[in-house]
Design a protein around this motif. Structure first.
Motif, short mmCIF file in Angstrom:
data_model
loop_
_atom_site.label_atom_id
_atom_site.label_comp_id
_atom_site.label_asym_id
_atom_site.label_seq_id
_atom_site.Cartn_x
_atom_site.Cartn_y
_atom_site.Cartn_z
N ASP A 207 0.84 -1.19 0.00
CA ASP A 207 0.00 0.00 0.00
C ASP A 207 0.88 1.25 0.00
N PRO A 208 0.97 1.98 -1.13
CA PRO A 208 1.79 3.21 -1.18
C PRO A 208 1.35 4.26 -0.16
N VAL A 209 0.05 4.34 0.10
CA VAL A 209 -0.44 5.30 1.09
C VAL A 209 0.09 4.96 2.47
N ALA A 210 0.06 3.67 2.81
CA ALA A 210 0.59 3.24 4.11
C ALA A 210 2.09 3.51 4.20
N HIS A 211 2.79 3.35 3.08
CA HIS A 211 4.24 3.62 3.10
C HIS A 211 4.51 5.10 3.33
N SER A 212 3.76 5.97 2.66
CA SER A 212 3.92 7.41 2.88
C SER A 212 3.60 7.79 4.32
N GLN A 213 2.56 7.16 4.86
CA GLN A 213 2.20 7.41 6.25
C GLN A 213 3.32 6.95 7.18
N GLY A 214 3.93 5.82 6.86
CA GLY A 214 5.04 5.34 7.67
C GLY A 214 6.23 6.29 7.66
N ILE A 215 6.50 6.90 6.51
CA ILE A 215 7.59 7.88 6.44
C ILE A 215 7.27 9.09 7.31
N GLY A 216 6.02 9.54 7.24
CA GLY A 216 5.62 10.67 8.09
C GLY A 216 5.76 10.34 9.57
N GLU A 217 5.41 9.12 9.94
CA GLU A 217 5.53 8.72 11.34
C GLU A 217 7.00 8.63 11.75
N TYR A 218 7.85 8.22 10.81
CA TYR A 218 9.28 8.19 11.11
C TYR A 218 9.81 9.60 11.38
N LEU A 219 9.36 10.56 10.57
CA LEU A 219 9.78 11.95 10.78
C LEU A 219 9.32 12.44 12.15
N ASP A 220 8.09 12.08 12.54
CA ASP A 220 7.59 12.47 13.86
C ASP A 220 8.45 11.86 14.96
N LEU A 221 8.82 10.60 14.77
CA LEU A 221 9.66 9.94 15.77
C LEU A 221 11.02 10.62 15.88
N GLN A 222 11.59 11.02 14.74
CA GLN A 222 12.89 11.68 14.77
C GLN A 222 12.80 13.03 15.47
N ARG A 223 11.73 13.77 15.24
CA ARG A 223 11.56 15.05 15.92
C ARG A 223 11.52 14.86 17.43
N GLN A 224 10.80 13.83 17.87
CA GLN A 224 10.73 13.58 19.30
C GLN A 224 12.08 13.17 19.86
N LEU A 225 12.83 12.39 19.08
CA LEU A 225 14.16 11.97 19.52
C LEU A 225 15.09 13.18 19.66
N VAL A 226 15.02 14.09 18.68
CA VAL A 226 15.84 15.31 18.74
C VAL A 226 15.46 16.14 19.96
N ALA A 227 14.13 16.24 20.23
CA ALA A 227 13.67 17.04 21.36
C ALA A 227 14.21 16.48 22.67
N VAL A 228 14.36 15.17 22.75
CA VAL A 228 14.87 14.54 23.96
C VAL A 228 16.38 14.73 24.11
N LEU A 229 17.10 14.67 22.98
CA LEU A 229 18.55 14.64 23.04
C LEU A 229 19.21 16.00 22.91
N LYS A 230 18.50 17.00 22.39
CA LYS A 230 19.16 18.28 22.13
C LYS A 230 19.59 18.95 23.44
N PRO A 231 20.70 19.68 23.41
CA PRO A 231 21.17 20.36 24.63
C PRO A 231 20.23 21.47 25.03
N GLU A 232 20.14 21.71 26.33
CA GLU A 232 19.24 22.73 26.84
C GLU A 232 19.89 24.11 26.85
N ASP A 233 21.20 24.16 26.85
CA ASP A 233 21.88 25.46 26.89
C ASP A 233 22.63 25.73 25.62
#
Length: 482
Positions: free
Chosen positions: A456-482
């Motif tokens: 399903d190409p739609v499901a694949h595109s959705q999976g890519i979007g979810e991966y981007l969301d996961l990466q944003r959350q990972l960056v938010a956790v790991l980025k320095p505060e100062d």
């Protein structure tokens, strides 16, 4: 060589060359660093040419995914760079003959410690919950044997702790579920025969448990207190003996999950008052059609327990169980489960790993980040198991924490691009020796956990979007505060 590889090499170069030095260097050191700089510049130009050629070949969707991964790694590189700068400013002097690898380890150790301190880890005593659950199930097993000794219901064996809690991690911060699998064997005068449902799709292996009556005339002649279901008149059997399993928990000769779950609920509730735990704990059943779930509470303390039941495939660690793998599973369908094999794999890793190993922390972090995102917990668990089977357990310590997080993220990205994530257990020849698989499971082609994305190409595109969301959350956790 793609952009990810380039950024990873850049990350390594920061680790190698951001070393604190004194104000004065000898001539040999200066020449060595100039030579390194020239080599590094030559390699950078070559990599830039490779990146330009690669960019012309990639599609828009894959390029956006690559760019996001590059951005994530840039943030991680920035973290490392800041740590290196802070160390250089704060350190006033250092030994000139210090070995580079030792300094690299110290930097990585500081990075790992900083990231570990930044992440908010929930306080859970999984070992206590597992021990309490195991003690409860051992008491239940004793009473199961007494109550069912002369019946024609399934014989219940000692429970096996499975699932995330017994593997040493939990995707939930609260309300951890302690899962156990209770093996069942046929009662007297019966036999179980597992039949693979060939009508099912290949990525889901469902079985049916056919119950067959067996002749017990020889046992009857030996003085055992039972009549043969096959060779005694029905009227005599109805008058002098309890019904067979076919007449109680089966549908058309096949063991029925829903009927078995209802019977099991009744059995658990009936035995509870006789258990020593009932003196201080309160049992509250929870609704479920394919398992037995309940919550036990004592004051502010509570445990949620889920009992599945299954039939072992031969003498292997693979079972067919009541645990569903799809939203709508027929009542006579018993999906093949690999929960016991996976639990034994994590036990093996824990025994081999050093005390400060963070492999479970890595898994727990990513499964927590998945909350509200479409990827399943089992997807991340599968990726981590593949990496644990590839990367030595000695390289999952604190100084490797950042690298392993990058590995997990990269493995997910590559699997999304390929639209394929192989099942960990099926077809795996590199499992520890103590894990036993049936021959057909070991020889089978691994099912693709991303089969829906491939179809399903739609499901694949959705999976890519979810991966981007996961990466944003990972960056938010790991980025320095100062």
């Amino acid at each position: 060589m793609d952009a990810i590889r380039f950024l990873f090499m850049l990350l390594q170069s920061f680790i190698q060359y951001l070393q604190p030095v004194g104000d004065v260097q000898d001539e040999e050191t200066r020449l060595r660093m100039e030579l390194r700089a020239k080599c590094q510049e030559q390699e950078r130009l070559w990599l830039e040419q490779e990146m330009e050629q690669l960019a012309l070949k990639q599609s828009g969707e894959e390029l956006s995914l690559q760019l996001l991964a590059v951005a994530v790694l840039l943030v991680l590189v920035l973290i490392l760079w800041l740590k290196g700068c802070k160390r250089r400013v704060r350190r006033e002097e250092t030994e000139e003959d210090e070995v580079g690898n030792e300094e690299d380890d110290r930097i990585q150790e500081n990075i790992g410690r900083t990231l570990m301190e930044r992440i908010q880890w929930s306080v859970q005593d999984l070992q206590k919950g597992c021990e309490w659950t195991s003690n409860l199930m051992d008491n239940y097993t004793i009473y199961f044997g007494h109550v069912l000794s002369n019946s024609f219901y399934p014989v219940l064996q000692r429970a096996i702790g499975v699932g995330s809690a017994f593997e040493g991690w939990s995707p939930r911060e609260q309300d951890v579920v302690y899962q156990v699998l209770i093996p069942m064997t046929p009662p007297r005068g019966h036999s179980f025969h597992l039949e693979l449902d060939s009508a099912e799709q290949r990525h889901v292996r469902n079985f049916r448990v056919r119950v067959q009556l067996e002749c017990t005339c020889s046992k009857e002649q030996q003085g055992e207190n039972m009549l043969c279901f096959l060779h005694h008149p029905e009227e005599e059997l109805r008058r002098n003996q309890d019904p067979s399993l076919l007449d109680t928990l089966c549908t058309a000769s096949y063991l029925d999950v829903h009927k078995t779950a209802r019977w099991f609920y009744q059995l658990v509730r009936a035995i509870w008052p006789a258990l020593p735990q009932s003196h201080n704990w309160h049992l509250m059943p929870l609704p479920s059609r394919r398992s037995c779930q309940f919550k036990v509470t004592s004051g502010t303390e509570s445990f949620r327990i889920e009992m599945f039941f299954g039939v072992r495939r031969g003498d292997s660690d693979i079972f067919v169980s009541s645990q569903p793998r799809e939203a709508h599973t027929q009542s006579t369908a018993w999906p093949e489960t690999y929960a016991v094999a996976e639990m034994k794999f994590f036990q093996h890793i824990t025994m081999q790993a050093p005390p400060d190993s963070l492999h479970l922390r890595c898994l727990q972090l990513f499964t927590r980040l998945l909350l509200g995102i479409g990827f399943s917990t089992y997807t991340m668990k599968t990726i981590v198991m593949h990496l644990l089977n590839t990367i030595p357990v000695s390289q999952w310590c604190r100084r490797h924490f950042l690298r392993r997080l990058i590995d997990i993220s990269e493995c997910l990205r590559l699997s999304l691009e390929a639209k394929r994530l192989n099942h960990f257990t099926v077809g795996n020849w590199r499992l520890p020796e103590e894990i036993s698989l049936p021959q057909d499971v070991q020889m089978a082609e691994p099912p693709n956990l991303f089969h829906r994305l491939a179809m399903d190409p739609v499901a694949h595109s959705q999976g890519i979007g979810e991966y981007l969301d996961l990466q944003r959350q990972l960056v938010a956790v790991l980025k320095p505060e100062d």
